[in-house]
Design a protein around this motif. Structure first.
Motif, PDB file in Angstrom:
ATOM      1  N   ASP A  33      -1.138   2.885   4.407  1.00 33.13           N
ATOM      2  CA  ASP A  33      -0.750   1.697   3.653  1.00 33.13           C
ATOM      3  C   ASP A  33      -1.430   1.612   2.287  1.00 33.13           C
ATOM      4  OD1 ASP A  33       1.067   0.581   5.595  1.00 33.13           O
ATOM      5  OD2 ASP A  33      -0.704   0.242   6.837  1.00 33.13           O
ATOM      6  N   SER A  34      -1.987   2.738   1.837  1.00 35.82           N
ATOM      7  CA  SER A  34      -2.587   2.790   0.506  1.00 35.82           C
ATOM      8  C   SER A  34      -1.496   3.025  -0.525  1.00 35.82           C
ATOM      9  CB  SER A  34      -3.607   3.923   0.413  1.00 35.82           C
ATOM     10  OG  SER A  34      -4.660   3.717   1.323  1.00 35.82           O
ATOM     11  N   ASP A  35      -1.596   2.361  -1.638  1.00 35.49           N
ATOM     12  CA  ASP A  35      -0.636   2.545  -2.726  1.00 35.49           C
ATOM     13  C   ASP A  35      -0.774   3.962  -3.288  1.00 35.49           C
ATOM     14  OD1 ASP A  35      -0.054   2.156  -5.885  1.00 35.49           O
ATOM     15  OD2 ASP A  35       1.115   0.753  -4.660  1.00 35.49           O
ATOM     16  N   LEU A  39      -4.032   6.394  -4.776  1.00 38.51           N
ATOM     17  CA  LEU A  39      -4.343   7.723  -4.245  1.00 38.51           C
ATOM     18  C   LEU A  39      -4.304   8.793  -5.332  1.00 38.51           C
ATOM     19  CD1 LEU A  39      -2.257   7.572  -0.942  1.00 38.51           C
ATOM     20  CD2 LEU A  39      -4.742   7.380  -1.172  1.00 38.51           C
ATOM     21  N   GLY A  40      -3.933   8.374  -6.547  1.00 38.06           N
ATOM     22  CA  GLY A  40      -3.911   9.306  -7.674  1.00 38.06           C
ATOM     23  C   GLY A  40      -2.570   9.975  -7.914  1.00 38.06           C
ATOM     24  N   TYR A  41      -1.493   9.446  -7.339  1.00 38.32           N
ATOM     25  CA  TYR A  41      -0.160  10.033  -7.502  1.00 38.32           C
ATOM     26  C   TYR A  41       0.722   9.089  -8.290  1.00 38.32           C
ATOM     27  CZ  TYR A  41      -1.862  13.289  -4.058  1.00 38.32           C
ATOM     28  OH  TYR A  41      -2.622  14.226  -3.410  1.00 38.32           O
ATOM     29  N   THR A  67      11.017   5.694  -6.149  1.00 40.15           N
ATOM     30  CA  THR A  67      10.436   4.649  -6.987  1.00 40.15           C
ATOM     31  C   THR A  67      10.069   3.409  -6.179  1.00 40.15           C
ATOM     32  OG1 THR A  67      12.640   3.822  -7.588  1.00 40.15           O
ATOM     33  CG2 THR A  67      11.602   5.417  -9.084  1.00 40.15           C
ATOM     34  N   GLU A  68      10.771   3.177  -5.070  1.00 37.28           N
ATOM     35  CA  GLU A  68      10.494   1.998  -4.255  1.00 37.28           C
ATOM     36  C   GLU A  68       9.446   2.247  -3.173  1.00 37.28           C
ATOM     37  OE1 GLU A  68      14.279   0.622  -2.848  1.00 37.28           O
ATOM     38  OE2 GLU A  68      14.978   0.203  -4.885  1.00 37.28           O
ATOM     39  N   ALA A  69       9.205   3.506  -2.826  1.00 38.39           N
ATOM     40  CA  ALA A  69       8.193   3.821  -1.809  1.00 38.39           C
ATOM     41  C   ALA A  69       6.816   3.691  -2.457  1.00 38.39           C
ATOM     42  CB  ALA A  69       8.406   5.230  -1.265  1.00 38.39           C
ATOM     43  N   ARG A  70       6.139   2.638  -2.130  1.00 34.54           N
ATOM     44  CA  ARG A  70       4.829   2.376  -2.737  1.00 34.54           C
ATOM     45  C   ARG A  70       3.682   2.994  -1.955  1.00 34.54           C
ATOM     46  NH1 ARG A  70       6.222   1.420  -7.550  1.00 34.54           N
ATOM     47  NH2 ARG A  70       7.482  -0.412  -7.886  1.00 34.54           N
TER      48      ARG A  70
END
Length: 89
Positions: A33-35, A39-41, A67-70
């Motif tokens: 559940d980390s954005d 995470l550096g991407y 683009t919507e997958a956060r």
């Protein structure tokens, strides 16, 4: 039942192969559940990741999917929805 499930380990491997990994980020930690940004991407890295997923799993991802997958959880859900076989009627 999916023919193959796209797992978090699959995603981590594709991320590392395509865009590498930030030394400050532990992809082996709890990242579901980390954005992606934390995470550096950034978007370019996710586009490369999406291309690799498409080739490896023989699917087509809509641009909006990436683009919507956060979070990794969002992307796993989207990819696995495409891997599920269509209902045979």
């Amino acid at each position: 039942m999916p023919a193959h499930k796209f797992t978090l380990d699959d995603l981590k491997r594709v991320l590392r192969e395509g865009a590498g990994a930030d030394e400050d980020v532990d992809l082996d930690g709890d990242i579901l559940d980390s954005d992606f940004e934390s995470l550096g991407y950034e978007s370019l890295a996710l586009l490369e990741t999406g291309s690799r997923i498409e080739r490896e799993f023989d699917i087509s991802l809509a641009d909006e999917t990436l683009t919507e997958a956060r979070t990794p959880r969002d992307l796993l859900t989207a990819v696995n929805a495409l891997l599920e076989p269509a209902d045979i009627r």
